[in-house]
Design a protein around this motif. Structure first.
Motif, PDB file in Angstrom:
ATOM      1  N   PRO A 290       0.805  -1.232   0.000  1.00 34.44           N
ATOM      2  CA  PRO A 290       0.000   0.000   0.000  1.00 34.44           C
ATOM      3  C   PRO A 290       0.835   1.277   0.000  1.00 34.44           C
ATOM      4  N   ASP A 291       2.089   1.198   0.441  1.00 36.20           N
ATOM      5  CA  ASP A 291       2.922   2.398   0.479  1.00 36.20           C
ATOM      6  C   ASP A 291       3.485   2.765  -0.889  1.00 36.20           C
ATOM      7  N   THR A 292       3.754   1.763  -1.723  1.00 38.22           N
ATOM      8  CA  THR A 292       4.352   2.036  -3.035  1.00 38.22           C
ATOM      9  C   THR A 292       3.429   1.671  -4.196  1.00 38.22           C
ATOM     10  N   ASN A 293       2.323   0.964  -3.891  1.00 36.38           N
ATOM     11  CA  ASN A 293       1.395   0.479  -4.922  1.00 36.38           C
ATOM     12  C   ASN A 293       2.087  -0.431  -5.944  1.00 36.38           C
ATOM     13  N   CYS A 294       3.129  -1.128  -5.507  1.00 31.28           N
ATOM     14  CA  CYS A 294       3.823  -2.109  -6.345  1.00 31.28           C
ATOM     15  C   CYS A 294       3.704  -3.488  -5.693  1.00 31.28           C
ATOM     16  N   LEU A 295       3.909  -4.523  -6.487  1.00 32.12           N
ATOM     17  CA  LEU A 295       3.663  -5.897  -6.052  1.00 32.12           C
ATOM     18  C   LEU A 295       4.829  -6.434  -5.234  1.00 32.12           C
ATOM     19  N   LYS A 296       4.525  -6.923  -4.059  1.00 35.95           N
ATOM     20  CA  LYS A 296       5.558  -7.498  -3.193  1.00 35.95           C
ATOM     21  C   LYS A 296       6.111  -8.776  -3.832  1.00 35.95           C
ATOM     22  N   ILE A 297       7.387  -8.999  -3.660  1.00 35.74           N
ATOM     23  CA  ILE A 297       8.047 -10.134  -4.303  1.00 35.74           C
ATOM     24  C   ILE A 297       7.887 -11.425  -3.501  1.00 35.74           C
TER      25      ILE A 297
ATOM     26  N   ARG B   9       6.659 -13.177   7.927  1.00 33.93           N
ATOM     27  CA  ARG B   9       7.417 -14.118   7.112  1.00 33.93           C
ATOM     28  C   ARG B   9       8.149 -13.401   5.978  1.00 33.93           C
ATOM     29  N   PHE B  10       7.491 -12.402   5.389  1.00 33.49           N
ATOM     30  CA  PHE B  10       8.089 -11.646   4.293  1.00 33.49           C
ATOM     31  C   PHE B  10       7.940 -10.154   4.564  1.00 33.49           C
ATOM     32  N   GLY B  11       8.852  -9.406   3.962  1.00 30.22           N
ATOM     33  CA  GLY B  11       8.792  -7.964   4.104  1.00 30.22           C
ATOM     34  C   GLY B  11       8.045  -7.318   2.949  1.00 30.22           C
ATOM     35  N   THR B  12       8.311  -6.044   2.733  1.00 31.92           N
ATOM     36  CA  THR B  12       7.598  -5.279   1.708  1.00 31.92           C
ATOM     37  C   THR B  12       8.447  -5.099   0.446  1.00 31.92           C
ATOM     38  N   GLY B  13       9.480  -5.933   0.298  1.00 32.99           N
ATOM     39  CA  GLY B  13      10.293  -5.875  -0.910  1.00 32.99           C
ATOM     40  C   GLY B  13       9.448  -6.101  -2.148  1.00 32.99           C
ATOM     41  N   VAL B  14       9.826  -5.449  -3.250  1.00 31.77           N
ATOM     42  CA  VAL B  14       8.990  -5.376  -4.452  1.00 31.77           C
ATOM     43  C   VAL B  14       9.726  -5.910  -5.669  1.00 31.77           C
ATOM     44  N   THR B  15       8.967  -6.509  -6.593  1.00 28.80           N
ATOM     45  CA  THR B  15       9.453  -6.899  -7.913  1.00 28.80           C
ATOM     46  C   THR B  15       8.818  -5.999  -8.962  1.00 28.80           C
ATOM     47  N   VAL B  16       9.631  -5.259  -9.683  1.00 29.72           N
ATOM     48  CA  VAL B  16       9.112  -4.367 -10.727  1.00 29.72           C
ATOM     49  C   VAL B  16       8.589  -5.179 -11.910  1.00 29.72           C
ATOM     50  N   MET B  17       9.273  -6.266 -12.263  1.00 24.12           N
ATOM     51  CA  MET B  17       8.834  -7.089 -13.383  1.00 24.12           C
ATOM     52  C   MET B  17       7.417  -7.606 -13.174  1.00 24.12           C
ATOM     53  N   ALA B  18       7.155  -8.241 -12.026  1.00 25.04           N
ATOM     54  CA  ALA B  18       5.821  -8.799 -11.782  1.00 25.04           C
ATOM     55  C   ALA B  18       4.784  -7.695 -11.603  1.00 25.04           C
TER      56      ALA B  18
ATOM     57  N   CYS C  61      27.039   0.417 -10.723  1.00 22.79           N
ATOM     58  CA  CYS C  61      25.896   0.699 -11.602  1.00 22.79           C
ATOM     59  C   CYS C  61      25.514  -0.595 -12.318  1.00 22.79           C
ATOM     60  N   ARG C  62      24.292  -1.088 -12.048  1.00 20.11           N
ATOM     61  CA  ARG C  62      23.862  -2.363 -12.630  1.00 20.11           C
ATOM     62  C   ARG C  62      22.591  -2.193 -13.454  1.00 20.11           C
ATOM     63  N   TYR C  63      22.420  -3.151 -14.381  1.00 18.64           N
ATOM     64  CA  TYR C  63      21.237  -3.175 -15.241  1.00 18.64           C
ATOM     65  C   TYR C  63      20.608  -4.564 -15.188  1.00 18.64           C
ATOM     66  N   SER C  64      19.283  -4.630 -15.131  1.00 20.00           N
ATOM     67  CA  SER C  64      18.529  -5.886 -15.174  1.00 20.00           C
ATOM     68  C   SER C  64      17.647  -5.871 -16.417  1.00 20.00           C
ATOM     69  N   ALA C  65      17.828  -6.819 -17.300  1.00 18.29           N
ATOM     70  CA  ALA C  65      17.130  -6.803 -18.590  1.00 18.29           C
ATOM     71  C   ALA C  65      15.620  -6.920 -18.439  1.00 18.29           C
ATOM     72  N   THR C  66      15.150  -7.727 -17.495  1.00 19.22           N
ATOM     73  CA  THR C  66      13.718  -8.033 -17.465  1.00 19.22           C
ATOM     74  C   THR C  66      12.862  -6.831 -17.109  1.00 19.22           C
ATOM     75  N   SER C  67      13.343  -5.954 -16.249  1.00 19.52           N
ATOM     76  CA  SER C  67      12.533  -4.783 -15.913  1.00 19.52           C
ATOM     77  C   SER C  67      12.383  -3.867 -17.119  1.00 19.52           C
ATOM     78  N   TYR C  68      13.432  -3.709 -17.907  1.00 20.52           N
ATOM     79  CA  TYR C  68      13.338  -2.914 -19.131  1.00 20.52           C
ATOM     80  C   TYR C  68      12.408  -3.591 -20.136  1.00 20.52           C
TER      81      TYR C  68
END
Length: 940
Positions: free
Chosen positions: A593-600, A621-630, A706-713
């Motif tokens: 609810p704080d970021t409106n993104c899907l928790k991983i 059990r899990f925190g509020t970490g998020v996956t941008v891809m999903a 500086c890193r890049y992740s292909a799937t989010s792009y």
């Protein structure tokens, strides 16, 4: 039927040869109650010769027609009224038609093979013809081919290993790391009295002192694998296949090539595992026993995981059998506790030192035979082994005493070939030429057909990577198989939806048990992305087929009793549509609810990045970490669900709810998933940890890199957010430039060190340059290829396909005629082209979708179909045929050098619009226009 006594078969055998041979065998003699005249028997011989010519000279379609006829019944019927054929000749001639002649024909084709660009694959592998693939590779290379029947898979490897399973049930264990294998067959070369040279026909137990004239070939046909061992005097071969009755058949052949008689032997070793695991359990021998029956059949029983018996029937077809020795004990076969199959004492001596009919506990129960033969000039012999799995005592007794029907097996292979050909022919893709220098059009067209089979196997089988079916895996495959096999794809979709938990949470993996009444095992680690693939596939099924009745299909749920103890029971039953809404609700319940993104939670598609969901809060059990891809996938899902519910009707409130969530998610992504920097521009990041304590794949990652992740792009484009931010195209292309490599766009760069484990999870434990850790993980490369097409960078997209497909590389470690899962590339560990897997990989289905949806540009939705062919096509002419919503559609492309693209529908030019993101011309056909058949021509 025309008599063709002077026609030649493929190995030079004429009708007259068959006539003379038959006469020598006594076929022209008057026998039986009918008392046929010599003239009548001449007609019999001529009929037999003509049938031989018909079998060898029929076209594929004629052979398909022949599959409806029981060849043996026709022959028996004719002989009953015209004269009696001796049983030995009857079996011998039919067998030569089906098995021995096949081996000789393959050897002839192999020796006449002219390697060229039209037939050459990497690693000494060739398209022998349109239906068969020849492997002569060695060293670090292994290709494999699946032979499947209703979820039972027999895997034939080019290096000689053979394994088999059905769901979790392992029939023949896979062999790894130079194990001697659990199936092998030998041909014996006599060196002297009680002294033999055993030649491993499969090659896995090859003797180090083999003579140089021994040559081995593996041929993968559509429905059977052939292992051929050829010497100057003798040819040995094994054919392996699965029958329609789900029986595993091994046909072992010896052929005397000389004009003199030769003594030889055929030896068989089969060790069924019969467990619900590939792992060897220390107490498994305690539940396993074996028996050699009086008629030569074997019965191997286990009750470790499931009470069942493997019956192995045997039939020997030879004129001069000098003796048969058999044993049910592995130790008797090897002859010494220090020996294995490579140096088995019995194979060198040509005999067993004792006969063991029953085995319990120790030693291991096996099938062990040595069949001594005398082959006259040009003579052959065949031994058949048929393995059946039986679950009741009465069935065991019946199966033990059932004789192998060789003719039925031969006809079954032909029928299976016809069935597979018909199934896959419902969609065809043919490039008349290819302008990419490294790709040969004939090899590429065959390769695409093989990848189609790869997708079909993964979509419709009972296991995937390992012994389970991954939810995300199977739904991605089904998202592609719907184009040519909607009926079976629908059935599998409904089957998989029966494994959803009642709160809408899918398991990560599940097992479709090979026997009813067995509780399924499931991998219930809560990877958040499972449901997003289900919604996308259901939407695309509706868009491609127009079959809304699937939404009314009834599926059950599982109720979780105790997650820690893996305890669940069958729950209520609702419709597929209700399942979709519960899956959507589960996903929305996990939006932060704080970021409106899907928790991983435990993870997303990139399994190796599984550290973002961790928390230090002992009450959670899990925190509020998020996956941008999903999150991007969910953004697309909500649009799809709104369209589905609008078509169904009566869900206006739910559609408004989904629409509001969708806008919140878009706002959350724009605010939190884009990170700017002066040096590296805007990054579309992969996600963040609990309470946004750190972000990964940023211009300044948690370790300063500086890193890049292909799937989010990639999914920024695939999920549709690029429509809100077209200005990000340059940032995406810049990222792909940095991620690109010899084998295509990598999953990420730079790599993670082991110290990063507490932040990102298991990816940090992977060797840099392998798997997801700075490697061309081809599934991800294909996602990036989709994004390039969407952005209008079609020439660049085809370059990625060129890099990703194995046929453009000189070295790969796995099967070169289907898609691999990765290409490892690291100088430090001397890896360049190695892959950890093949066949069971999502790279194949995404490749096919890229060609269908973005190459030819067929983009179906619920209201019709958009056609937006890639602005650049690597061909001057290509054609695709498929069925859309009951309409037979042909999409053809032609490059005439015209200045402007034209679309013609059934010969009439259609006005085009220009897609805003890709700047590509497109047309739209409504559902009402998709009737009967349509020809869509794309002309440049």
């Amino acid at each position: 039927m025309k008599i063709a006594r002077n026609c030649y078969t493929e190995d030079g055998l004429t009708g007259k040869d068959i006539f003379d041979r038959a006469a020598e065998e006594g076929f022209g003699k008057t026998q039986g109650k009918q008392g046929a005249s010599f003239k009548q028997n001449q007609l019999n011989i001529l009929l037999l010769a003509d049938l031989v010519q018909f079998v060898f000279y029929s076209t594929v379609s004629a052979l398909s027609l022949l599959s409806f006829i029981d060849f043996s019944v026709v022959l028996r019927y004719h002989i009953f009224y015209m004269g009696k054929i001796p049983e030995t000749l009857y079996g011998h001639v039919l067998r030569r038609l089906k098995m021995t002649e096949k081996i000789l024909r393959l050897l002839k084709e192999i020796k006449e093979l002219n390697p060229s660009g039209d037939n050459t694959l990497p690693m000494n592998t060739y398209y022998l013809n349109d239906n068969e693939i020849l492997c002569m590779g060695s060293g670090y290379f292994d290709a494999r081919y699946p032979y499947e029947m209703d979820g039972m898979n027999l895997w034939a490897h080019s290096n000689g290993y053979i394994d088999a399973c059905e769901s979790r049930f392992v029939i023949i264990k896979p062999a790894f790391f130079n194990e001697t294998g659990f199936v092998d067959f030998w041909g014996g070369i006599k060196l002297g009295e009680d002294k033999w040279l055993p030649l491993s026909i499969l090659g896995i137990n090859k003797q180090s002192y083999e003579p140089e004239d021994v040559k081995r070939y593996t041929v993968f046909a559509k429905r059977a694998a052939y292992y051929i061992l050829d010497t100057d005097k003798l040819t040995f071969a094994v054919r392996a296949n699965i029958t329609t009755k789900k029986q595993i058949n091994f046909a072992v052949t010896a052929i005397n090539k000389t004009n003199e008689s030769i003594e030889t032997y055929l030896s068989a070793f089969i060790e069924p595992m019969l467990q619900n695991t590939e792992n060897v359990i220390s107490w498994s021998p305690l539940a396993k026993s074996g028996m050699l029956c009086e008629n030569g059949s074997y019965a191997i029983h286990t009750n470790l995981d499931i009470d069942c018996t493997a019956i192995i029937n045997k039939k020997i077809e030879a004129k001069n059998v000098l003796g048969v020795e058999s044993t049910a004990a592995k130790l008797v076969f090897t002859g010494d506790t220090r020996n294995n199959l490579t140096n088995a004492k019995s194979l060198v001596e040509g005999r067993f030192n004792k006969t063991v009919h029953r085995v319990g506990v120790i030693p291991e129960a096996v099938v062990g035979d040595i069949i001594k033969l005398k082959l006259e000039a040009k003579e052959d012999a065949v031994a058949d082994y048929l393995l059946s799995i039986v679950y009741d005592e009465e069935g065991v007794e019946n199966r033990i005493n059932t004789e192998i029907d060789m003719d039925e097996i031969e006809a079954d292979i032909v029928l299976q070939e016809k069935t597979e050909r018909e199934k896959l022919s419902k969609m065809s893709i043919v490039f008349d030429d290819i302008t990419i220098p490294s790709i040969n059009k004939n090899v590429f067209n065959r390769f695409v057909r093989n990848v189609q089979k790869q997708v079909d196997l993964c979509a419709l089988g009972k296991n995937y990577a390992g012994q389970f079916i991954g939810i995300r895996d199977v739904f991605q495959q089904l998202d592609t198989s719907i184009f040519w096999n909607p009926k079976d794809s629908r059935k599998k979709i409904v089957t998989a939806l029966n494994y959803i938990f009642s709160n809408g949470r899918p398991p990560r993996q599940f097992s479709v048990e090979h026997k009813e009444g067995v509780k399924p095992e499931m991998d219930i680690r809560p990877y958040i992305d499972q449901g997003v693939w289900i919604i996308e596939t259901l939407y695309n099924y509706l868009a491609v087929t127009g079959d809304y009745s699937i939404l009314d299909e009834k599926c059950s749920y599982y109720d979780m009793i105790n997650e820690d103890k893996h305890d669940w029971v069958k729950g209520e039953t609702t419709t597929v549509l209700e399942h979709l809404m519960r899956i959507t609700a589960y996903l929305l319940d996990n939006v932060d609810p704080d970021t409106n993104c899907l928790k991983i939670l435990y993870g997303d598609w990139n399994d190796a990045i599984n550290g973002l969901g961790k928390t230090k809060d002992p009450d959670k059990r899990f925190g509020t970490g998020v996956t941008v891809m999903a999150t991007l996938q969910l953004y697309a899902n909500l649009k799809q669900m709104i369209e589905i519910l609008a078509r169904v009707g009566g869900y206006d409130d739910k559609c408004r709810e989904y629409g509001e969530y969708r806008e919140k998610i878009a706002a959350g992504l724009l605010r939190h998933a884009l990170v700017d920097s002066d040096d590296h521009g805007t990054h579309i990041i992969h996600g963040w940890g609990d309470k946004m304590s750190y972000k990964v794949f940023t211009p300044k990652d948690f370790d300063g890199k500086c890193r890049y992740s292909a799937t989010s792009y990639s999914f920024w484009c695939i999920g549709g957010m690029i429509e809100k931010t077209p200005e990000l195209k340059k940032n995406i292309m810049d990222a792909y430039d940095i991620l690109d490599s010899k084998y295509g766009i990598m999953t990420c760069t730079p790599h993670f060190e082991r110290s990063a484990f507490e932040y990102v999870g298991s990816i940090a434990n992977l060797i840099p340059g392998t798997c997801e850790n700075r490697c061309s993980y081809i599934h991800s490369t294909m996602f990036a290829t989709s994004a390039l097409f969407i952005l209008g960078e079609s020439e660049r997209a085809w370059e990625q396909i060129e890099k990703a497909i194995p046929i453009t590389h000189s070295y790969i470690s796995k099967t070169p005629f289907v898609m691999p899962n990765s290409y490892c590339y690291t100088d430090e560990f001397y890896m360049d082209g190695e892959s950890i897997g093949d066949w069971y990989t999502g790279s194949g289905c995404v490749l096919m979708r890229n060609i269908i949806k973005y190459g030819f540009g067929v983009l179906a939705d619920l209201e019709g179909v958009k056609v937006r062919a890639a602005l650049h096509m690597p061909t001057n002419s290509a054609e695709m045929k498929l069925n859309l919503k009951g309409c037979d559609v042909t999409v053809s492309y032609k490059n005439t050098g015209a200045a402007q693209r034209k679309y013609l529908v059934n010969g009439a030019e259609r006005a085009v619009t220009i897609d805003k993101i890709s700047a590509t011309p497109e047309i739209y056909l409504t559902n009402e226009e998709l009737k009967g058949s349509l020809k869509i021509e794309i002309v440049d």
